[in-house]
Each structure stands twice: as C-alpha cells, then as structure tokens.
Design a protein around this motif. Structure first.
Motif, mmCIF file in Angstrom:
data_model
loop_
_atom_site.group_PDB
_atom_site.id
_atom_site.type_symbol
_atom_site.label_atom_id
_atom_site.label_comp_id
_atom_site.label_asym_id
_atom_site.label_seq_id
_atom_site.Cartn_x
_atom_site.Cartn_y
_atom_site.Cartn_z
ATOM 1 N N GLU A 1 29.968 74.409 65.247
ATOM 2 C CA GLU A 1 29.969 75.592 64.460
ATOM 3 C C GLU A 1 29.639 75.558 63.245
ATOM 4 O O GLU A 1 30.381 74.748 62.456
ATOM 5 C CB GLU A 1 31.047 76.186 64.968
ATOM 6 N N THR A 2 28.679 76.104 62.751
ATOM 7 C CA THR A 2 28.283 76.300 61.456
ATOM 8 C C THR A 2 27.988 77.764 60.706
ATOM 9 O O THR A 2 27.687 78.693 61.529
ATOM 10 C CB THR A 2 27.025 75.493 61.183
ATOM 11 N N PRO A 3 28.167 77.959 59.393
ATOM 12 C CA PRO A 3 28.037 79.298 59.013
ATOM 13 C C PRO A 3 26.491 79.832 59.052
ATOM 14 O O PRO A 3 26.254 81.046 58.675
ATOM 15 C CB PRO A 3 28.556 79.188 57.490
ATOM 16 N N LYS A 4 25.456 78.882 59.112
ATOM 17 C CA LYS A 4 24.142 79.068 59.000
ATOM 18 C C LYS A 4 23.558 78.262 60.092
ATOM 19 O O LYS A 4 23.932 77.198 60.412
ATOM 20 C CB LYS A 4 23.448 78.935 57.816
ATOM 21 N N VAL A 5 22.236 78.724 60.696
ATOM 22 C CA VAL A 5 21.721 77.880 61.603
ATOM 23 C C VAL A 5 20.921 76.883 60.895
ATOM 24 O O VAL A 5 20.577 76.875 59.704
ATOM 25 C CB VAL A 5 20.539 78.695 62.255
ATOM 26 N N LEU A 6 21.135 75.407 61.453
ATOM 27 C CA LEU A 6 20.608 74.300 60.856
ATOM 28 C C LEU A 6 19.227 74.185 61.320
ATOM 29 O O LEU A 6 18.679 74.237 62.589
ATOM 30 C CB LEU A 6 21.081 72.936 61.554
ATOM 31 N N LYS B 1 32.208 81.709 49.763
ATOM 32 C CA LYS B 1 33.034 82.591 50.390
ATOM 33 C C LYS B 1 32.070 83.497 51.200
ATOM 34 O O LYS B 1 32.634 83.956 52.209
ATOM 35 C CB LYS B 1 33.435 83.444 49.098
ATOM 36 N N GLU B 2 31.051 83.818 51.092
ATOM 37 C CA GLU B 2 30.134 84.463 51.851
ATOM 38 C C GLU B 2 29.592 83.796 53.075
ATOM 39 O O GLU B 2 29.590 84.292 54.042
ATOM 40 C CB GLU B 2 28.784 85.076 51.168
ATOM 41 N N LEU B 3 29.506 82.290 52.903
ATOM 42 C CA LEU B 3 29.362 81.607 54.048
ATOM 43 C C LEU B 3 30.266 81.682 54.972
ATOM 44 O O LEU B 3 30.506 81.805 56.369
ATOM 45 C CB LEU B 3 28.986 80.186 53.487
ATOM 46 N N LEU B 4 31.807 81.276 54.571
ATOM 47 C CA LEU B 4 33.054 81.633 55.114
ATOM 48 C C LEU B 4 33.080 82.728 56.055
ATOM 49 O O LEU B 4 33.677 82.686 57.170
ATOM 50 C CB LEU B 4 34.318 81.166 54.413
ATOM 51 N N GLU B 5 32.842 83.999 55.322
ATOM 52 C CA GLU B 5 33.122 84.976 56.168
ATOM 53 C C GLU B 5 32.133 85.885 56.819
ATOM 54 O O GLU B 5 32.225 86.804 57.118
ATOM 55 C CB GLU B 5 33.567 86.091 54.830
ATOM 56 N N GLY B 6 31.049 85.089 56.591
ATOM 57 C CA GLY B 6 29.699 85.620 57.422
ATOM 58 C C GLY B 6 29.916 85.180 58.665
ATOM 59 O O GLY B 6 30.902 84.931 59.609
ATOM 60 N N ASN C 1 36.859 72.319 57.060
ATOM 61 C CA ASN C 1 37.908 72.276 58.339
ATOM 62 C C ASN C 1 37.508 72.848 59.694
ATOM 63 O O ASN C 1 37.715 72.271 60.541
ATOM 64 C CB ASN C 1 39.230 72.809 57.793
ATOM 65 N N ARG C 2 36.969 74.099 59.615
ATOM 66 C CA ARG C 2 36.327 74.820 60.642
ATOM 67 C C ARG C 2 35.352 74.023 61.196
ATOM 68 O O ARG C 2 35.360 74.008 62.644
ATOM 69 C CB ARG C 2 35.906 76.319 60.263
ATOM 70 N N ILE C 3 34.279 73.498 60.524
ATOM 71 C CA ILE C 3 33.035 72.635 61.330
ATOM 72 C C ILE C 3 33.759 71.465 62.011
ATOM 73 O O ILE C 3 33.231 71.192 62.997
ATOM 74 C CB ILE C 3 32.120 72.210 60.310
ATOM 75 N N TYR D 1 27.368 78.937 66.870
ATOM 76 C CA TYR D 1 27.884 77.738 67.816
ATOM 77 C C TYR D 1 26.815 77.259 68.616
ATOM 78 O O TYR D 1 26.323 78.053 69.246
ATOM 79 C CB TYR D 1 29.164 77.946 68.381
ATOM 80 N N SER D 2 26.230 75.990 68.344
ATOM 81 C CA SER D 2 25.053 75.547 68.992
ATOM 82 C C SER D 2 25.139 73.878 69.213
ATOM 83 O O SER D 2 26.099 73.174 68.596
ATOM 84 C CB SER D 2 23.817 75.849 68.016
#
Length: 556
Positions: free
Chosen positions: A405-410, A385-390, A544-546, A394-395
């Motif tokens: 687009e990801t919730p954290k930098v890969l 949930k914290e990942l989703l709302e953080g 789904n967002r990714i 986009y890179s």
C-alpha cells in the motif's frame, strides 16, 4: 486425442472460429465425462502469441453438479501476466449438471516467454488446480527508416512555476475573509426579522400606547380575576406614554409625584391639559394603588370606566403636547442620525473584535490540540503530510508479485544491471515514486533467476544496495540490520539508518533516513527501498503504514 485437438483450436487466430470450437469442445467433454462424479476443469486462451500491451482472453471451464459451490480465482493471481478485466460467469445447464465458463482479460508490457501459473478453483471447498500455459510476448518492431528526421529543438528558458503555496495562501486568506464577512453581515448588516415586541417598541409612543391597550383588552387577566396584574399593566401603559412623549420620569414616580409634575407643566404652559383630565388620571392611579397594595377588588363597571379613562388620558395628553418647532425637529433628526451612526460603529467594532477573537481562539484551540507544527503544516502545507492524508493505493507489483500500500501509484522504471548479473536474471521489474533527493522516495523491485541459480545472500545485496545509493549521492551512511517478518509470516532482512544525500541541483546536503527490506524465496527476490528527510514525522508514519501492508501472494 481430444487434448491435441483442443490445443490446435486455442492457437487459432480467428475469433469467431475459436469461440465456436471452444463451445464445441465444451459439449464434447460433457458427453465423455457425464458419468464422472468429480468436476471437470478445462483452461484455454485465444492466442499464445501476443504483442506488448495486447490482451488475451483466458478461460476456465468447469463442469460440476448443479448443487456444487464453485469459487473462481480472484485478483492478480496470473502473474507474471496482469489481469486487465474479469468478466461475469457464463452458466449453461446440461441435464443435471452445470457448465460454467469464467473469462479473464490478461496482458503483459515486457517482451519474453511467460507462464500463466496454475489457478486454484474451489468446488465445494475442495481445491482443484488448472494446467499452466505458456504465452509469448513479442516486442513491437519499429521501422525507423520510414520516420521523418527533425533537428533537435533548442533549449528554452521558462519561469519556474511555484504557485502551489500561493494558491494555499490565497485559499486560506479567502476563507478568513469570508468568515469575517459573514460575521459582519450577521451582526451588522443583516436585517434581522423583528419579533412582535420589537415591532411594537418601534412604533411612536402614542400608537404604541393605543395598541398595548387593545392587547390588554384581549388578555385573560380579568377572566382569571388577576386584578393586580391588570391594573399594573394598565397604569404602566399610560405612565410609559407620558414618559416617552411628555419627557418626564413617570414610571418611577409615585401617584402624587406624577400628578404634581403634570400640574407644574400645565402651569408653566408646556402642557396644555385641562384639570378634569388630571383629576381623572389621579383617580385611576389611586384605584390602581388600592388594587395593588390593599388587594381591593373593584366592580366590573369601575374597571371598564378606568379602562376608557386611560385611553382618554392618552388621547388628551397627545393633544396637549405643543407641536415641535422646525429647529427642534431638525435637532431631533440630527440627534437620531448621530445615534444611528454610533450604533453602526459600535456594531462594526464588536463584529471586528468578535472576528479577530474567533480566529485567535480557533487557532489557539487547534494549536493546543494538534500542536503548532501540525497547524503550521496544515495552513502552509507540507508535502509528506499531503501524501499521508491523501488517497492510498493498494496494489501488486512485479513477479513474484509483492502486495503493498502506497500513497501514490508506483511507475514502472528500468534499472541497469551489470552483464554478469544479467546472465543470472530471467526477468526483472521495478516500480518507483520520487527520487532520493525528494521529500519521500520508494522503490519496489522484483527479480526471478534462471534455473540453477541459488537464492542470493541478502547481506551481500544490502551492501551492493548501499554502494548504489552512495553512487547516487549518499554519504556518511550508517547501517543497522535486523530480521524482519511480514504479517503473512514471510521472513526477510531489514537494513535501516541515516545518511547525507547530496542534491547537486540545489548544491546542498540533506540529512535523510532510509529503510531497505530484502526477501528471497524459490528462485525469486523482492526488495523495497524507502528514503525520507530526517525528523519528518509524517514520513515516519508513511513508512510504518507501507511496511505493515507488505504481503506476498503464494505462488502455485
């Protein structure tokens, strides 16, 4: 001949020398191409040999008419090199033409030979392409013989840090305490500013009666001929005073009843008032009754006389009240103290009930609107949930580049390949976040194959990927396949399903879901792998967002 000279200049390693000759060649081409109507586009780099992580300056020179609209490349269009910085356009005027120089800082973190692809420059909405350039990235040599050698440090046991949840508990508890404290302060301890009516009500009965008589003199009752209202206010003032100070019911009594009560107190010795004052009071009350009920209109002299008479009645009544004894004063003070304590306890109880009710009502409202699980995850915390709302990023990753687009930098990782596969692979990059045993895991990889190698079979790659996942601890893998198309109409193959992942550290098995997306085109291959715990609806929203964000840059 001019092109050969230009190449020699751009390979020189003296910065000032390179800048001077770059400008020199710029004007040399101006004189030669001045009469041409089509724009002139020249590219240059300050060096074709760099070390890993070192930057080079890539320049695009455009000569065009002064009225021409020119659009330079934007974003990560230099893959496999990465753009570090984009500089403003330098503009030089040459007679009726403009010379524009655009500079980019590029770098690469893997050794090898790389080709800067052709760049598209729009001149009056007409595309023009630059020449491609070859750049060599050399690895940094490290002389280990000159390094000091140290013993391997022993393992040290440390306590596991698990303060994350406790911090959340503490923050929410602090918030609740602050809310309750605010409620107590606002309703119990806060000294509210008193209104004018409240200030008057807090005065002693005698002082309050005199102040109210003064305020009555400043009213507009008599100016507006409102005699009934004037006499009602006048008699209520004196009745209220008698009720508060003499302690008899005066407001609800008729004229005769009130006079009888005063005479009885006088006869009993409880009120030392003379007969003349009582008769005067009776006369004022009867005049007021005539005005209120018989609609009588007294003369101004009578009104003024009654007003003075009421003030005299208040003063003489105050003088007629016997002084209280010490026992009575003490009892009164004790009574007032107990009354104040009761008021305070009542306020505290009301504030506490209000605070608890507010918390329960707020919680119930959130549960009714968002659901119990969402409220629980918000209060206690939930990793996905914290990942989703953080804050999402986009890179572009790898070459051929994949935009996602990801919730954290890969982070860049190294994936081992078999020797037979290495012979076919020209370059490979992989970027990941988390691992398969975590709540959420994503891997993005991109490969380019040597010339002559055909595009890989996507179904075979899915089988190999599943096999690798099984080596990493996956069991009971259920595989479903279907075609997949991105928003930019690039087709690929999607595999998805469920599996059991063995966590060897915790010695338990976690039921998980996975998604594998494979794309192959023009000697390149891109793959996206996502795994997450089964039944995690926040992770499903992340997936789904990714997936909806996946896109590919068209390679020139």
């Amino acid at each position: 001949m001019k092109r050969q000279i230009f190449k020699k200049i751009k390979y020189n390693n003296t910065p000032f020398y390179k800048e001077v000759f770059f400008v020199f060649m710029f004007f040399l081409f101006n004189n030669f191409l001045f009469s041409q109507k089509s724009p002139t586009i020249i590219t240059a780099v300050d060096s074709t040999k760099i070390k890993i992580g070192e930057q080079i300056n890539y320049k695009i020179l455009v000569e065009a008419d002064s009225t021409a609209q020119i659009v330079f490349p934007e974003g990560q269009t230099f893959s496999p090199l990465e753009m570090v910085e984009e500089y403003p356009v330098d503009t030089l005027k040459n007679q009726d033409k403009f010379n524009l120089i655009k500079k980019y800082a590029l770098t690469q973190f893997d050794s090898g030979h790389y080709t800067i692809p052709k760049q598209r420059v729009l001149v009056n909405n007409i595309p023009h392409f630059t020449d491609s350039l070859l750049v060599e990235v050399a690895s940094v040599q490290v002389d280990t013989t000159k390094q000091k050698m140290y013993d391997i440090k022993p393992l040290v046991e440390v306590e596991k840090q698990s303060t994350g949840k406790w911090v959340k508990y503490a923050l929410w508890s602090l918030l609740a305490l602050l809310l309750i404290g605010f409620i107590l302060y606002w309703f119990v301890f806060r000294k509210k500013p008193l209104t004018e009516e409240e200030k008057i009500a807090l005065l002693p009965p005698y002082d309050r009666a005199l102040l109210e008589l003064k305020n009555l003199d400043e009213s507009k009752y008599l100016i507006q001929s409102e005699y009934k209202e004037y006499y009602s206010e006048l008699t209520n003032i004196v009745r209220s005073y008698i009720e508060d100070d003499v302690h008899i019911s005066a407001l609800e009594s008729t004229t005769d009843e009130l006079i009888n009560k005063l005479e009885m107190l006088k006869d009993a010795g409880s009120l030392k008032i003379d007969n003349e004052t009582i008769k005067q009071f009776q006369r004022v009350l009867k005049t007021a009754d005539l005005v209120k009920f018989a609609k009588s209109k007294p003369d101004s002299t009578i009104i003024e006389s009654d007003r003075k008479a009421v003030e005299q009645i208040v003063v003489k009544t105050k003088e007629a009240i016997p002084e209280p004894t010490e026992e009575e004063l003490l009892a009164n003070e004790q009574y007032l103290a107990e009354l104040e304590q009761k008021k305070q306890r009542k306020k505290i109880i009301i504030a506490a009930i209000a605070g608890v009710f507010l918390l329960l009502a707020t919680t119930a409202g959130f549960i009714g609107y968002y659901g119990f699980k969402h409220v629980k995850d918000t209060v206690i915390g939930h990793p996905t949930k914290e990942l989703l709302e953080g804050e999402w990023i986009y890179s572009e990753y790898g070459y051929p580049s994949i935009s996602i687009e990801t919730p954290k930098v890969l982070k860049r990782i190294q994936i081992p390949y078999p020797e037979e596969a290495k012979q076919m692979i020209q370059s490979n990059q992989a970027f990941a976040y988390g691992s398969m045993v975590d709540n959420f895991y994503i891997l993005v990889s991109s490969l380019t194959f040597n010339k002559g190698v055909e595009n890989p079979d996507l179904k075979s790659i899915i089988e190999n990927t599943i096999a690798s996942m099984e080596k990493g601890g996956a069991k009971n893998v259920v595989v479903k396949e279907e075609k997949f198309t991105t928003s930019s109409e690039k087709e690929g193959l999607k595999a998805y399903g469920s599996m059991d992942v063995e966590n060897k550290l915790l010695n338990k098995t976690v039921k998980s879901e996975y998604v594998i997306l494979n794309f192959a085109q023009n000697g390149g291959f891109e793959q996206v792998i996502i795994t997450y715990k089964q039944g995690d609806r926040y992770a499903e929203d992340i997936v789904n967002r990714i997936i909806n964000s996946i896109d590919f840059k068209t390679q020139s």
